[in-house]
Write an enzyme that holds these catalytic residues in place. Structure first.
Site, mmCIF file in Angstrom:
data_model
loop_
_atom_site.group_PDB
_atom_site.id
_atom_site.type_symbol
_atom_site.label_atom_id
_atom_site.label_comp_id
_atom_site.label_asym_id
_atom_site.label_seq_id
_atom_site.Cartn_x
_atom_site.Cartn_y
_atom_site.Cartn_z
ATOM 1 N N SER A 1 0.852 -1.187 0.000
ATOM 2 C CA SER A 1 0.000 0.000 0.000
ATOM 3 C C SER A 1 0.885 1.234 0.000
ATOM 4 C CB SER A 1 -0.878 -0.009 1.252
ATOM 5 O OG SER A 1 -1.522 1.228 1.445
ATOM 6 N N TYR B 1 -3.434 -0.541 9.987
ATOM 7 C CA TYR B 1 -3.224 -0.811 8.567
ATOM 8 C C TYR B 1 -1.811 -0.425 8.141
ATOM 9 C CZ TYR B 1 -4.241 -0.701 3.522
ATOM 10 O OH TYR B 1 -4.236 -0.917 2.162
#
Length: 255
Positions: A145, A158
């Site tokens: 990501s 996350y």
């Protein structure tokens, strides 16, 4: 490009296990791998959703099968992987999100995100790598990501998981290099997916994306497929330990 070079991208005869494959980026990458010739094993938690996705691929003449299990359930993962046969390509894409300020982040939310993104990658790798070593070839790919490198408020679980994933891939690449096994990560930027819907529906966020991303837009899921094929194929046999960002230039930009 001559035919010999094109054959380096051919995945015929390879079996790819893709987690989080029922929708979004996982579905797009699964289709890309199958179009390149791989037999793709679609994984997710809901068998009916996976079968619906599998039917779409089969209608295109693509080879796939379904294996429904929860990547955070160790016993279920071991039982499922044991019955899948040799895995040439592991693409761990399963993911979730827990958005909250740090003081409101629950322990359950923290563990859910870490277990789904990072612990599952460790668990799957330790199960498929022995076979890859025996065959002296293999590809381990993980979906990272922008948060693997860039921080943002309210996503500490996350960002921690994706940052850990990046370093897991780098360490595994060093460990497995002598067996001709390459380990890499794909770092998606802002894609138009179901998980990003809360952000897509926010006009202020959309304006920020258009300003911050040099491409000036969200990406569509199919735009990640070529990167997955490259990292799964012989064309990337000397590429290992890398995070390849597919972000429209976000990580290159200071604006």
């Amino acid at each position: 490009m001559n035919q010999a070079h094109l054959r380096k991208f051919d995945l015929t005869g390879r079996v790819a296990l893709v987690t989080g494959a029922s929708r979004g980026l996982g579905a797009a990458m699964s289709r890309g791998l199958a179009q390149a010739g791989a037999e793709v094993i679609l994984n997710g938690r809901d068998a009916a959703t996976l079968e619906a996705q599998a039917e779409k691929l089969r209608a295109e003449g693509l080879a796939c099968r379904v294996s429904a299990f929860d990547v955070t359930d160790g016993k279920a993962v071991e039982a499922a992987v044991a019955g899948l046969g040799p895995i040439d390509i592991l693409l761990h894409n399963a993911g979730n999100q827990h958005r909250a300020p740090i003081e409101e982040t629950t322990e359950a939310g923290w563990h859910s995100v870490i277990d789904t993104h990072l612990t599952a990658l460790w668990r799957l790798s330790r199960l498929v790598v022995p076979g890859m070593k025996q065959r002296r070839r293999g590809k381990v790919i993980a979906t990272g990501s922008l948060a693997s490198d860039l921080g943002r408020a309210t996503i500490t679980p996350y960002a921690s998981a994706k940052g850990g994933l990046k370093m897991f891939i780098r360490a595994l690449a060093v460990e497995l290099g002598p067996w001709n096994i390459q380990c890499n990560a794909i770092g998606p930027g802002w894609f138009d997916t179901e998980m990003n819907k809360p952000l897509l529906d926010n006009p202020e966020w959309l304006a920020m994306v258009q300003r911050r991303c040099p491409a000036g837009r969200y990406a569509q899921p199919e735009e990640i497929a070529g990167t997955a094929v490259f990292l799964a194929s012989g064309a990337s046999d000397f590429v290992s330990g890398q995070m390849l960002f597919v972000d429209g230039g976000v990580t290159a930009s200071m604006s």
